[in-house]
Design a protein around this motif. Structure first.
Motif, short mmCIF file in Angstrom:
data_model
loop_
_atom_site.label_atom_id
_atom_site.label_comp_id
_atom_site.label_asym_id
_atom_site.label_seq_id
_atom_site.Cartn_x
_atom_site.Cartn_y
_atom_site.Cartn_z
N LEU A 224 39.28 48.32 32.33
CA LEU A 224 39.24 46.91 32.71
C LEU A 224 39.04 46.71 34.21
O LEU A 224 38.70 45.61 34.65
CB LEU A 224 40.53 46.20 32.27
CG LEU A 224 40.82 46.19 30.76
CD1 LEU A 224 42.11 45.40 30.49
CD2 LEU A 224 39.66 45.59 29.98
N ILE A 225 39.29 47.77 34.99
CA ILE A 225 39.08 47.67 36.43
C ILE A 225 38.14 48.81 36.85
O ILE A 225 38.01 49.82 36.14
CB ILE A 225 40.42 47.75 37.20
CG1 ILE A 225 41.13 49.08 36.95
CG2 ILE A 225 41.31 46.57 36.83
CD1 ILE A 225 42.38 49.27 37.81
N LEU A 293 49.41 43.55 34.14
CA LEU A 293 48.28 43.82 35.03
C LEU A 293 47.00 43.15 34.52
O LEU A 293 46.23 42.59 35.31
CB LEU A 293 48.07 45.33 35.14
CG LEU A 293 49.16 46.10 35.88
CD1 LEU A 293 48.99 47.61 35.69
CD2 LEU A 293 49.15 45.75 37.37
N ALA A 294 46.78 43.19 33.20
CA ALA A 294 45.58 42.57 32.64
C ALA A 294 45.58 41.07 32.87
O ALA A 294 44.53 40.46 33.13
CB ALA A 294 45.47 42.89 31.15
N LEU A 300 38.93 37.70 33.43
CA LEU A 300 38.90 38.66 32.32
C LEU A 300 38.88 37.92 31.00
O LEU A 300 39.71 37.04 30.75
CB LEU A 300 40.12 39.58 32.38
CG LEU A 300 40.20 40.65 31.28
CD1 LEU A 300 39.11 41.69 31.46
CD2 LEU A 300 41.59 41.32 31.28
N LYS A 301 37.93 38.27 30.15
CA LYS A 301 37.84 37.63 28.84
C LYS A 301 38.99 38.09 27.95
O LYS A 301 39.36 39.27 27.96
CB LYS A 301 36.50 37.94 28.18
CG LYS A 301 35.31 37.34 28.92
CD LYS A 301 34.01 37.66 28.20
CE LYS A 301 32.82 37.04 28.92
NZ LYS A 301 31.54 37.37 28.25
N ASP A 302 39.53 37.17 27.18
CA ASP A 302 40.70 37.47 26.34
C ASP A 302 40.46 38.65 25.40
O ASP A 302 41.34 39.48 25.19
CB ASP A 302 41.10 36.23 25.52
CG ASP A 302 41.71 35.15 26.39
OD1 ASP A 302 42.07 35.45 27.55
OD2 ASP A 302 41.83 34.01 25.91
N LYS A 303 39.25 38.71 24.80
CA LYS A 303 39.00 39.74 23.80
C LYS A 303 39.03 41.15 24.39
O LYS A 303 39.29 42.12 23.70
CB LYS A 303 37.68 39.50 23.07
CG LYS A 303 36.44 39.62 23.94
CD LYS A 303 35.18 39.37 23.11
CE LYS A 303 33.92 39.53 23.94
NZ LYS A 303 32.70 39.29 23.13
#
Length: 334
Positions: A224-225, A293-294, A300-303
């Motif tokens: 995600l990062i 963290l997310a 950031l898209k929820d999915k």
């Protein structure tokens, strides 16, 4: 062809499944308070086929096992609770279908058909739907613990030939609209009612006692990062997971977590390893930190973070189940 189609479908299903680590878990019953009652007695179930409901429930209680041992204990004349209830017939329906098929009506030998004909059949399918309601009563204070209803159904079909004529090339299959009929439910054939009651009572299995279930701690296959996205070790750990190398993959997630302690996907996958090992406390901590963290990643898209929040909810449920069952699990020799 059917066999190869089955293999292809199985391979496609496996390919579509999110990779992760499977493990066995003890799940609390749908009515968690039922786990407190280990010596129940089955009382009366009113209504048609009530005796069948009583017998099926008694047999189920005697047969339920957890980790190889009987969950319910003999009452020895001192039951701690009582199951009672009723049976209601919800519907009795019939559908009549009319079909036509080409059939060999005269043979010269075993595999030698001398004459074909068109045969019309009338098929009647009767179906019965019931609802079985069960109540668990605490006998110490005559208190209702829970009440639940489960559906059940049964069907029977009979077909008769109603016409035969020379094969004149007419198409096979349905040749007229089916006919539907609804009857008074309490005139339904008792045999069908009994079959439907058996099905309904079996559905209470997960309401009244704990059970074992295979769960999957899914991993995130993408970071995600940027740090976790660009590290080749992340992809190697995903590949190790897909290949069934649990130890190698989990060692890699631990190494990545030391390098990137604020990488949510890495922490989630580290939590998946802890979950599969049965360390729910560590798993919950890792998932919770990953979720925190997310949540702080802009746009950031929820999915993309869906697995993190689902895992946190799942492990919270597992910890609740373990806490609930801790004092009631069967032990050998007890």
């Amino acid at each position: 062809m059917r066999f190869f189609f089955f293999l292809a479908a199985t391979a496609l299903l496996a390919a579509c499944q999110t990779p992760g680590y499977d493990y066995e878990a003890r799940i609390a019953p749908n009515f968690p308070q039922a786990a407190d009652y280990r010596a129940p007695e089955v009382g009366r179930f009113r209504g048609p086929a009530g005796d069948v409901a009583e017998g099926e429930l008694e047999a189920m209680i005697a047969d339920i096992r957890l980790d190889g041992m009987s969950w319910f204990m003999p009452t020895q004349g001192r039951p701690d609770s009582l199951y009672e209830g009723r049976v209601d017939i919800e519907a009795w329906d019939e559908e009549v279908r009319y079909e036509r098929e080409r059939r060999c009506v005269k043979h010269d030998g075993l595999f030698d058909c001398k004459r074909h004909a068109m045969v019309e059949t009338e098929c009647t399918t009767g179906s019965v739907a019931v609802a079985v309601t069960a109540t668990l009563v605490d006998l110490a204070d005559n208190r209702t613990v829970f009440t639940a209803a489960q559906p059940g159904g049964s069907a029977r079909e009979t077909c008769i030939d109603i016409a035969e004529y020379p094969d004149d090339g007419r198409p096979e299959g349905v040749y007229r609209d089916p006919r539907q009929s609804n009857y008074n439910p309490y005139n339904a054939p008792i045999g069908m009612v009994e079959d439907a009651v058996v099905e309904a009572v079996r559905r209470f299995r997960y309401d009244i006692a704990p059970y074992n279930k295979t769960l999957r701690a899914e991993i995130m296959t993408e970071g995600l990062i940027p740090e976790e996205q660009n590290d080749t070790r992340f992809g190697l750990a995903v590949d190790a997971t897909k290949g069934g190398n649990f130890l190698g993959a989990c060692a890699q997630w631990d190494e990545l977590a030391r390098a990137y302690p604020r990488a949510p996907a890495v922490l989630h996958n580290q939590g998946a390893c802890a979950e599969a090992r049965g360390d729910m406390e560590t798993a919950q901590l890792r998932y919770a930190r990953a979720a925190e963290l997310a949540s702080g990643i802009p746009l950031l898209k929820d999915k993309k973070a869906r697995l993190i929040f689902e895992a946190l909810e799942r492990v919270s449920g597992r910890r609740y189940d373990d806490m609930l069952l801790d004092g009631t699990l069967p032990r050998s020799g007890s």
